[in-house]
Design an enzyme around this catalytic site. Structure first.
Site, short mmCIF file in Angstrom:
data_model
loop_
_atom_site.label_atom_id
_atom_site.label_comp_id
_atom_site.label_asym_id
_atom_site.label_seq_id
_atom_site.Cartn_x
_atom_site.Cartn_y
_atom_site.Cartn_z
N GLU A 107 0.81 -1.23 0.00
CA GLU A 107 0.00 0.00 0.00
C GLU A 107 0.84 1.27 0.00
OE1 GLU A 107 -2.67 0.43 3.36
OE2 GLU A 107 -3.53 2.27 2.59
N LYS A 153 -2.99 -2.41 -2.49
CA LYS A 153 -3.98 -1.47 -1.95
C LYS A 153 -3.64 -0.08 -2.47
CE LYS A 153 -6.19 -0.13 2.35
NZ LYS A 153 -6.83 -0.63 3.55
P1 13P Z 1 -9.34 4.48 4.24
O1 13P Z 1 -10.21 3.55 3.43
O2 13P Z 1 -10.08 5.18 5.33
O3 13P Z 1 -8.53 5.41 3.37
O4 13P Z 1 -8.28 3.58 5.02
C1 13P Z 1 -7.41 2.84 4.27
C2 13P Z 1 -6.40 2.15 5.10
O5 13P Z 1 -5.24 2.09 4.75
C3 13P Z 1 -6.81 1.46 6.33
O6 13P Z 1 -6.22 0.17 6.31
#
Ligand code: 13P
Length: 370
Positions: A215, A257
């Site tokens: 991510e 992600k």
């Molecule tokens: P959000 O969907 O609130 O942006 O959160 C993403 C996140 O990285 C939580 O694991």
């Protein structure tokens, strides 16, 4: 023998596939204690362990959640907690056929020598922590780092983000195996000398077997147009995959992600779901190999309905990967407001979670209409 043929590779691939299953996505509830405190403060609650446990219990005991949710990312505290009735949260998830996951990064700190940017800590001791999380029931992991467009981003910040993600991904998949044996040939030689049961025991001891969620969040902040986000996202993902490959990460056993490709939050023009889908899929198709099983978007501050509409738009045409959600705020906002910390509101709050989960499940299948 090769690192890729170890006993956990099949399990990694299987875990990733089951999280990326049709009509399902990830519930992200891995807010650190500090961030969870902010969410609780928004409904007037103190940031105590009791309140955090009560909130997570509400979410994780929602009846029927597993129909729409395939994985749940937990913060370390939650991984070790139980319901007030004494049932482990991990078991609540397993009963719904939801894979437990764990946030393993240690958060963002300033990156010296950069343009006021940050880097993500947490590699020290990660192999042994991951092995412990695995024993506790976690089967996937998350590491979130960020890239800021208004701050540049500098080449240094992008490289650091990509390298950190790649090291984390390798450690999650193969843990101490990679750390202890610097050379694959040396490892292969040692393993040929072992009996089969000893080989199996070696793998048990050395491997971590957590599917890493990769991510690099490209923050929404800024007044830049969507083309600028596309340019930065292409740069970031190119570096991420370069280093993932260099670190021998098995692509079939990871999940991504990403942020959606949108204009900056302060840009004068808003983009429609179709435009966001077009830009985001163009970026992903240019950068992400089809070996990757799932793309699980973050919501990044979009409203609940926006996040669902954008996901739905991305699933109007067939994609090389499962395109789904891993939302925190876009699944939890209404839940928190409905709950207000009151036991009599738990059922209604759980219903509101199911409403969003179902909407995103339909969006994963490309069948949502607002
Ligand atoms: P959000 O969907 O609130 O942006 O959160 C993403 C996140 O990285 C939580 O694991």
């Amino acid at each position: 023998f090769s690192i890729r043929a170890n006993s956990y590779t099949d399990e990694l691939v299987q875990t990733a596939k089951s999280i990326a299953s049709p009509g399902r996505g990830i519930l992200a509830i891995d807010e650190s204690n500090a961030t969870c405190g902010k969410r609780l403060a928004s409904i007037g609650l103190d940031n105590t362990e009791t309140n955090r446990q009560a909130y997570r219990q509400l979410l994780l005991t929602t009846p029927g959640l597993g129909e729409y949710i395939s994985g749940a990312i937990l913060f370390e505290e939650t991984l070790y907690q139980s319901t007030t009735g004494g049932k482990k949260f991990v078991d609540c998830l397993l009963d719904e056929n939801i894979v437990p996951g764990i946030k393993v990064d240690k958060g963002l700190v300033p990156l010296p020598g950069s343009n006021n940017e940050s880097w993500c800590q947490g590699l020290d001791g990660l192999a042994s922590r991951s092995a412990e999380y695995y024993k506790q029931g976690a089967r996937f992991a998350k590491w979130r780092t960020v890239v800021s467009i208004p701050c540049g981003p500098s080449a240094l910040a992008v490289k650091e983000a990509a390298w950190g993600l790649a090291r984390y991904a390798a450690i999650s998949q193969f843990g101490m195996l990679v750390g202890i044996f610097p050379s694959k040939n040396r490892l292969a030689f040692i393993v040929t000398k072992l009996s089969s049961p000893d080989k199996a025991r070696l793998h048990q001891f050395l491997d971590n077997g957590l599917v890493p969620i990769v991510e690099p969040e490209i923050l929404l902040d800024g007044d830049h147009p969507i083309d600028r986000t596309l340019e930065v996202a292409e740069k970031v993902w190119a570096e991420v995959f370069y280093y993932l490959a260099e670190n021998n990460v098995v692509f079939e056993g990871i999940l991504l992600k990403p942020s959606m490709v949108t204009p900056g939050a302060e840009h004068k023009e808003k983009a429609s779901p179709d435009t966001i889908a077009k830009y985001t899929l163009t970026m992903l198709k240019r950068r992400v190999p089809p070996a990757v099983p799932g793309i699980m978007f973050l919501s990044g501050g979009q409203s609940e309905v926006q996040a669902t509409l954008n996901l739905n738009a991305m699933n109007q045409t067939p994609n090389p990967w499962h395109v789904s959600f891993s939302y925190a705020r876009a699944l939890q906002n209404t839940v928190l407001k409905t709950w207000q910390g009151r036991p009599e509101n738990v059922e209604a709050a759980q219903k509101s979670l199911l409403v969003r989960a179902k909407a995103n499940s339909l969006a994963q299948l490309g069948r949502y209409s607002a």
